[in-house]
Each structure stands twice: as structure tokens, then as C-alpha cells.
Design an enzyme around this catalytic site. Structure first.
Site, short mmCIF file in Angstrom:
data_model
loop_
_atom_site.label_atom_id
_atom_site.label_comp_id
_atom_site.label_asym_id
_atom_site.label_seq_id
_atom_site.Cartn_x
_atom_site.Cartn_y
_atom_site.Cartn_z
CG ASN A 162 -0.58 35.25 -19.20
OD1 ASN A 162 -0.77 34.54 -18.46
ND2 ASN A 162 0.06 34.50 -20.17
CB SER A 230 6.89 42.50 -16.36
OG SER A 230 7.88 42.48 -17.29
CB ALA A 231 9.77 47.32 -16.41
CB CYS A 355 5.74 32.87 -23.32
SG CYS A 355 6.26 34.39 -22.36
#
Length: 411
Positions: A162, A230-231, A355
Site C-alpha cells: 500500500n 476493502s470496499a 493508518c
């Protein structure tokens, strides 16, 4: 700068929800608001919507419908896979801890994977090997071969990182494991004391959150046992994580209560958002190949422009990584200052994982690929999406040029 005039280049953190997705969700927020566990028509409508959504995700991941488990986030889905699997092992073997087991992961996993393993290490005695990637951020299959043991029961390697967009050799890892299982079975069959004909472990999980946009995540094709997604990374709503499993018998629930989600996640399902996630996936499948081409071209333009503006910088990760993520080290420039200046001028970027926002310490991913603390803190992640335009890239490069000059004045 008004938000509407902002250039958004942080799609790896989250994506704007697609208008078609909002439209698909609305009836389940206003008219079809029933609880899927209710027997009446409101409940049946909601249940049918859940079944259809599950079907769309199960086709994508190549698993049976009931083996799609909807969670509150991909972080929860990652926890359900890892903790759920080790809870199953403890229960099956009537154990009080995990000291007899070994797991393999990489040093650049999402925190929801890394911290879960670290927690199991500290509290349950699980032995974990954290494989360091090469300087491009790619895990070497040979390193997996070096650390694997007879008691290795679980492997978790993400598909696309990511922060730097590096693509991991999931298929090569799964092929090696498959070959190993076959060899072990053949050897054990020769042993008259051995009755089993199928070695099950290690099972393989891949965090596919950043991969589902562009790559085949079919579990059969990849040779893996679990995938998570994840949507909100694919223009769907926040609050929906997806776990796909080849076999759910290897999992124990984290949230107990009712029988929802194949007895693996109690609680009334978030029907509207789950419908939205399936709509987002359907849209994505239609747009995928065109999106891949478009974003690849835009990323190349962005990179060429950045190099022209700041040739003394470095590309973090693999130049041939995922098309939507570009991580660049502006050596000698403080990343946080650059991010703030860009934001003030109307460009939204990030220092790395969302995050990790607000951190003042260097990215563990960039450190793992060999960057110094200083270079890690001089790095910016640009991530592109389907609403990114060529004009936005041009504007970003002009703003970047101005901002770099401003920063140099103050240094």
C-alpha cells in the site's frame, strides 16, 4: 483552497464513492431497511440483496458463496483470518498457547497483519518469521524457502504493498508450498505409520486490498487459501471488509453471537454498504482494463515530471509496481513540510499508509527496503485513481515546482 478545487492524489488511502454505488445503496437505507434475519418481506428483501452481493464477490474470488464473509473493514478481515485460524488450531489440538507453531509474513505488511502477528507472538508464544523484501520492496521466494519449518502452519504475504506499490510473487510462493506438500505427502505415504493422505498446512493468506483494482485475485488461480479486501479502495463505501476463504472450517469467529456470516461474524449485517461494495466491484470489473491503461500513462507522466523537477530524488519500490502508486524520495526535503505546502496549494498526497498518518517517525516499509530515517521522512506517496485527469497531473507538477522552490528558500 476549497475542497472542490483540490487535486486528490491519495487514492490508496481511500477513494471517492461512485455515484452509481450511492444509487444502489439508497433503497437499503430508506425503503428496504429490513433486518436480513427477519422472516417478513422487509427481511427477505434485505437477505436477497446480501445473497446477490455475496454472489458477486464469490465469483470474483472464485470461492463458494457462503465462503465470503463480510466484515467491518479489511483490518477486521485480516484479524479474522489470522486470529481465527490460530484459535481453530488451539481448539482442535486442545492447546493453551501457540508455542508449537510457526508462521511466515513479510516486514512490509499492513499494520493490521503485522501487529496481529506481533500480538500472537507476545501473548501466545507463536514463532513468526518476518521476511525482509529486497530494495524494490519484493519478497524473494528463496527467503520463504529458507525460513519454512516443519511446524510452519500459516503464511501471510500481501499482493500489492500500500505504500510503494510493489507486487509480491504470490503465485510463485503458493507453487512452492504446493510442491512441498506433494513431496511431504509422498514421503509420508511410504511410512506405514502414516494414515493421512493430505498435508494441509501451511495455509496461505494474501491481503489483496490494493490488488483487486487491477489484478486477478481468484483464489484457485493464485493457489491461496484466504484473501482479504476493502470496499472503500474501489469507489465503494467505508465500513465493509471482505474475507474470501477456500474453506471456512479452519476459522473460529472473533465476534460471537448470532449465526450471521456463516457463523463467523455475529451481528446484523450492514446491508446498504454491502450492496454498495458489490456494485463497486461490478463497476470495477467493467472498467478495469481501461483504467489500468489510463492510470499507467498518468503515473508515467507524473514520474517523468517529478524527475525533471527534482532529479536528485529516488523512486521508492519497483518502477514496474502497481500502476496507481508512486512513492518518491525528495532527498534532503522534509516530507511533512512538502505535504503541508502541497495541501495548502490544493494537492492532497500522503507520507505513506493512511493508518500511519500523523506519525513523526519514518515509515517501517521504507526502512525495510533500506532507506535511511532521513530519506524515509523525505518520501511522498502519490496515488492515482479513476477520476485523476491529465490536467490534474500537469497542475500538480507546476505546483510541485513552485513548492520545492519555496521550501529551498527556508532550508
Amino acid at each position: 483552497v476549497q475542497l472542490l478545487n483540490m487535486i486528490y492524489l491519495d487514492y490508496a488511502a481511500t477513494t471517492p464513492i461512485d455515484k452509481k454505488v450511492v444509487k444502489a445503496m439508497l433503497p437499503y437505507l430508506t425503503q428496504k431497511y429490513g433486518n436480513p434475519s427477519s422472516i417478513h418481506s422487509f427481511g427477505r428483501d434485505a437477505k436477497n440483496a446480501l445473497l446477490q452481493s455475496r454472489e458477486i464477490w464469490s465469483d470474483f474470488f472464485g470461492v463458494v458463496r457462503d465462503n465470503i464473509i463480510f466484515c467491518g473493514s479489511a483490518s477486521e478481515a485480516n484479524n479474522l483470518v489470522i486470529r481465527g485460524f490460530f484459535s481453530y488450531l488451539k481448539k482442535k489440538n486442545k492447546l493453551t498457547d501457540l508455542r508449537q507453531f510457526h508462521a511466515i509474513t513479510s516486514a512490509i505488511e499492513h499494520k493490521s497483519v503485522l501487529n496481529t502477528f506481533k500480538n500472537l507472538e507476545t501473548n501466545e508464544g507463536l514463532a513468526v518469521s518476518y521476511i525482509k523484501p529486497d530494495n524494490k520492496g519484493i519478497v524473494n521466494v528463496e527467503d520463504v524457502k529458507k525460513v519454512i519449518k516443519e511446524n510452519t502452519v500459516f503464511i501471510s504475504i500481501m499482493y500489492v504493498n500500500n505504500e510503494i506499490g510493489s507486487i509480491q510473487p504470490i503465485l510463485k510462493i503458493s507453487q512452492f508450498i504446493q510442491d512441498l506438500k506433494l513431496k511431504t505427502n509422498n514421503l509420508k505415504k511410504k511410512d506405514t505409520q502414516f494414515n493421512a493422505t493430505n498435508i494441509q498446512y501451511p495455509l496461505i493468506h494474501s491481503d489483496c486490498v490494493q490488488a483487486i483494482q487491477f489484478y486477478d485475485c481468484n483464489l484457485q488461480n493464485l493457489g491461496i487459501d484466504f484473501a482479504t479486501a476493502s470496499a472503500h479502495k474501489i469507489y465503494g463505501p467505508k465500513g465493509v471488509g471482505i474475507l474470501a476463504a477456500k474453506n471456512t472450517t479452519f476459522l473460529e469467529p472473533l465476534i460471537t453471537g448470532g449465526p450471521q456470516e456463516n457463523n463467523l461474524r455475529a451481528g446484523t449485517e450492514n446491508v446498504a454498504s454491502i450492496v454498495g461494495s458489490a456494485c463497486a466491484l461490478e463497476n470495477l470489473i467493467k472498467e478495469r482494463s481501461l483504467l489500468f491503461k489510463k492510470i499507467t500513462i498518468l503515473k508515467k507522466k507524473l514520474l517523468n515530471g517529478i524527475i525533471k523537477n527534482y532529479p536528485q530524488g529516488l523512486i521508492n519500490g519497483d518502477i514496474n509496481g502497481a500502476p496507481h502508486i508512486l512513492n518518491y524520495c525528495f532527498c534532503g526535503v522534509e516530507g511533512e513540510s512538502l505535504l503541508i505546502y502541497l495541501d495548502l496549494e490544493g494537492v492532497a498526497v500522503s507520507l505513506g499508509s493512511a493508518c500511519e498518518a500523523g506519525r513523526i517517525y519514518p515509515s517501517y516499509v521504507l526502512k525495510a527496503i533500506g532507506l535511511s530515517d532521513q530519506d524515509a521522512q523525505s518520501s511522498i506517496r502519490f496515488s492515482l485513481g479513476k477520476y485523476t485527469t491529465e490536467n490534474e497531473i500537469k497542475k500538480t507538477l507546476l505546483i510541485l515546482k513552485t513548492v520545492l522552490k519555496k521550501i529551498k528558500k527556508f532550508v
